[in-house]
Structure formats: structure tokens, C-alpha cells
Design an enzyme around this catalytic site. Structure first.
Site, PDB file in Angstrom:
ATOM      1  N   SER A   1      43.506  44.462  32.003  1.00  0.00           N
ATOM      2  CA  SER A   1      42.900  45.628  31.362  1.00  0.00           C
ATOM      3  C   SER A   1      43.760  46.879  31.504  1.00  0.00           C
ATOM      4  O   SER A   1      43.788  47.724  30.611  1.00  0.00           O
ATOM      5  CB  SER A   1      41.507  45.888  31.950  1.00  0.00           C
ATOM      6  OG  SER A   1      40.636  44.834  31.618  1.00  0.00           O
ATOM      7  N   PHE A   2      44.470  46.999  32.622  1.00  0.00           N
ATOM      8  CA  PHE A   2      45.294  48.185  32.843  1.00  0.00           C
ATOM      9  C   PHE A   2      46.408  48.315  31.800  1.00  0.00           C
ATOM     10  O   PHE A   2      46.865  49.422  31.520  1.00  0.00           O
ATOM     11  CB  PHE A   2      45.895  48.151  34.262  1.00  0.00           C
ATOM     12  CG  PHE A   2      46.378  49.483  34.731  1.00  0.00           C
ATOM     13  CD1 PHE A   2      45.486  50.451  35.164  1.00  0.00           C
ATOM     14  CD2 PHE A   2      47.733  49.780  34.738  1.00  0.00           C
ATOM     15  CE1 PHE A   2      45.938  51.697  35.601  1.00  0.00           C
ATOM     16  CE2 PHE A   2      48.189  51.017  35.175  1.00  0.00           C
ATOM     17  CZ  PHE A   2      47.290  51.981  35.605  1.00  0.00           C
ATOM     18  N   GLU A   3      46.805  47.212  31.192  1.00  0.00           N
ATOM     19  CA  GLU A   3      47.864  47.218  30.180  1.00  0.00           C
ATOM     20  C   GLU A   3      47.356  47.525  28.772  1.00  0.00           C
ATOM     21  O   GLU A   3      48.145  47.681  27.838  1.00  0.00           O
ATOM     22  CB  GLU A   3      48.603  45.874  30.183  1.00  0.00           C
ATOM     23  CG  GLU A   3      49.446  45.636  31.428  1.00  0.00           C
ATOM     24  CD  GLU A   3      48.645  45.306  32.687  1.00  0.00           C
ATOM     25  OE1 GLU A   3      49.091  45.721  33.779  1.00  0.00           O
ATOM     26  OE2 GLU A   3      47.583  44.657  32.577  1.00  0.00           O
TER      27      GLU A   3
ATOM     28  N   VAL B   1      37.896  43.134  31.006  1.00  0.00           N
ATOM     29  CA  VAL B   1      36.803  43.068  31.961  1.00  0.00           C
ATOM     30  C   VAL B   1      37.361  43.379  33.342  1.00  0.00           C
ATOM     31  O   VAL B   1      38.417  42.892  33.726  1.00  0.00           O
ATOM     32  CB  VAL B   1      36.075  41.703  31.937  1.00  0.00           C
ATOM     33  CG1 VAL B   1      37.007  40.552  32.268  1.00  0.00           C
ATOM     34  CG2 VAL B   1      34.872  41.702  32.860  1.00  0.00           C
ATOM     35  N   VAL B   2      36.640  44.238  34.044  1.00  0.00           N
ATOM     36  CA  VAL B   2      36.974  44.577  35.427  1.00  0.00           C
ATOM     37  C   VAL B   2      35.691  44.371  36.224  1.00  0.00           C
ATOM     38  O   VAL B   2      34.660  44.965  35.911  1.00  0.00           O
ATOM     39  CB  VAL B   2      37.478  46.029  35.562  1.00  0.00           C
ATOM     40  CG1 VAL B   2      37.955  46.291  36.988  1.00  0.00           C
ATOM     41  CG2 VAL B   2      38.585  46.327  34.554  1.00  0.00           C
ATOM     42  N   ILE B   3      35.784  43.512  37.235  1.00  0.00           N
ATOM     43  CA  ILE B   3      34.616  43.200  38.049  1.00  0.00           C
ATOM     44  C   ILE B   3      34.816  43.785  39.440  1.00  0.00           C
ATOM     45  O   ILE B   3      35.861  43.593  40.057  1.00  0.00           O
ATOM     46  CB  ILE B   3      34.372  41.682  38.105  1.00  0.00           C
ATOM     47  CG1 ILE B   3      34.105  41.166  36.677  1.00  0.00           C
ATOM     48  CG2 ILE B   3      33.208  41.351  39.044  1.00  0.00           C
ATOM     49  CD1 ILE B   3      33.985  39.670  36.552  1.00  0.00           C
TER      50      ILE B   3
ATOM     51  N   PHE C   1      36.089  50.628  22.402  1.00  0.00           N
ATOM     52  CA  PHE C   1      36.132  50.367  23.849  1.00  0.00           C
ATOM     53  C   PHE C   1      35.288  49.150  24.178  1.00  0.00           C
ATOM     54  O   PHE C   1      34.068  49.242  24.306  1.00  0.00           O
ATOM     55  CB  PHE C   1      35.641  51.597  24.609  1.00  0.00           C
ATOM     56  CG  PHE C   1      35.889  51.533  26.084  1.00  0.00           C
ATOM     57  CD1 PHE C   1      37.115  51.885  26.612  1.00  0.00           C
ATOM     58  CD2 PHE C   1      34.888  51.117  26.955  1.00  0.00           C
ATOM     59  CE1 PHE C   1      37.354  51.837  27.986  1.00  0.00           C
ATOM     60  CE2 PHE C   1      35.108  51.070  28.321  1.00  0.00           C
ATOM     61  CZ  PHE C   1      36.345  51.422  28.836  1.00  0.00           C
TER      62      PHE C   1
ATOM     63  N   HIS D   1      40.097  49.407  44.183  1.00  0.00           N
ATOM     64  CA  HIS D   1      40.887  48.977  43.027  1.00  0.00           C
ATOM     65  C   HIS D   1      40.075  49.056  41.732  1.00  0.00           C
ATOM     66  O   HIS D   1      40.567  49.496  40.695  1.00  0.00           O
ATOM     67  CB  HIS D   1      41.403  47.552  43.262  1.00  0.00           C
ATOM     68  CG  HIS D   1      42.275  47.030  42.179  1.00  0.00           C
ATOM     69  ND1 HIS D   1      41.818  46.152  41.224  1.00  0.00           N
ATOM     70  CD2 HIS D   1      43.572  47.270  41.896  1.00  0.00           C
ATOM     71  CE1 HIS D   1      42.809  45.860  40.398  1.00  0.00           C
ATOM     72  NE2 HIS D   1      43.884  46.531  40.780  1.00  0.00           N
TER      73      HIS D   1
ATOM     74  N   THR E   1      37.203  46.628  47.270  1.00  0.00           N
ATOM     75  CA  THR E   1      38.174  47.708  47.488  1.00  0.00           C
ATOM     76  C   THR E   1      38.047  48.739  46.368  1.00  0.00           C
ATOM     77  O   THR E   1      37.414  48.477  45.340  1.00  0.00           O
ATOM     78  CB  THR E   1      39.616  47.157  47.488  1.00  0.00           C
ATOM     79  OG1 THR E   1      39.951  46.736  46.156  1.00  0.00           O
ATOM     80  CG2 THR E   1      39.766  45.988  48.454  1.00  0.00           C
TER      81      THR E   1
END
Length: 160
Positions: free
Chosen positions: A61-63, A84-86, A117, A92, A90
Site C-alpha cells: 500500500s505504501f507504494e 489493505v493495512v491490518i 481511495f 507501523h 507496532t
């Protein structure tokens, strides 16, 4: 409540959209969830008569923002960013979600190209699966991201 009140986008209320150049950019992490998001986005584009979108897979996702910027600079009318970011144990999660959100917003605002989005930011994998447009999911965020990007692109066409 999430999933309620989304606008509908049809040929009847937005006109012929077949000539729009649309790019779908999708992260590779969490393959089952991402496959659902990608399938929902491609289905939405077919329903709108946009038969040949460009599909690009990026590592995560960061890309998404850098790929979105390239497509915006190459004349695409709308971009759909899927990821998707789960949440883990941490910080992060917070950094990635903030970076992706700010990056995609910056691309859209600085280029004038709408970015749908479709990045799920969830506490659990179950929440992501429920939003991925899979059999048994309660939402289809890939489809919704296309609707947002394409509806905005169609609206911007009317600006003199």
C-alpha cells in the site's frame, strides 16, 4: 454507518464514460482480500462501459502514491488505489496508513486527477474480508472506489 448512502453511478446519470482512461493500482499484500478488491473494481468499470482499464500491481500500500502520480502525469482521467493495512502490535500501521492517505491526497490535489481511495485500514483480517467484495462480504470497497473516482472525473468534465 459504513456502507450506507453511497452514490450510484450509471450511464444514465453521468453520460457515456467509455472514453475515460482509468488506472487501477493494487497492492500485493493479503492476496485474497486484494483479489476481491481488484475484482470489484474491474466489475464496476465493466458496468460503466470502461472495457480496458490499466491494472498495475505494486508491492504494498505504501507504494500506491508514487504509482498514482505516474499515471496522473501520463494523462489518465481517474485512478483507483486499492490496498489493505491490518493493525499489528507496532506503530507501523499508523505510519503506513498516514503516508498512503497523505500521498494519494497529494497526488489528487496537485494533479487534478481523481483518486478513488480503496485502501482498507482495518484492525483485523476479518474486518478486511467483510469489506473486500468477496462472497459473504458486507461491502465491496473496490467497486465503491471506482464509483468515487469515475463520478468525480465525470463531474470535472462539466467544469468550464
Amino acid at each position: 454507518m459504513s456502507g450506507k448512502g453511497a452514490p450510484e453511478l450509471t450511464v444514465e446519470n453521468r453520460g457515456d464514460l467509455r472514453d475515460l482512461r482509468v488506472a487501477v493500482i493494487a497492492a500485493q499484500w493479503h492476496q485474497q482480500i486484494m483479489d476481491g478488491l481488484v475484482n470489484g473494481s474491474l466489475r464496476a468499470l465493466r458496468e460503466l462501459g470502461i472495457a480496458e482499464p490499466t491494472l498495475l500491481r505494486v508491492p504494498g500500500s505504501f507504494e500506491l502514491p508514487v504509482a498514482a502520480k505516474v499515471f496522473a502525469d501520463r494523462g489518465y482521467d481517474a485512478i483507483v488505489a486499492l490496498g489493505v493495512v491490518i493493525r499489528g502490535g507496532t506503530p507501523h500501521f499508523d505510519y503506513v496508513c498516514q503516508g498512503v492517505t497523505q500521498g494519494l491526497t497529494e497526488v489528487s490535489v496537485t494533479t487534478g486527477v481523481p483518486v478513488g481511495f480503496g485502501v482498507l485500514t482495518c484492525d483485523t483480517e476479518e474486518q478486511a474480508l467483510a469489506r473486500a467484495g468477496l462472497a459473504g462480504s458486507v461491502e465491496d470497497k473496490g467497486h465503491e472506489a471506482v464509483t468515487a473516482a469515475v463520478a468525480t472525473a465525470a463531474t470535472l468534465r462539466t467544469v468550464a
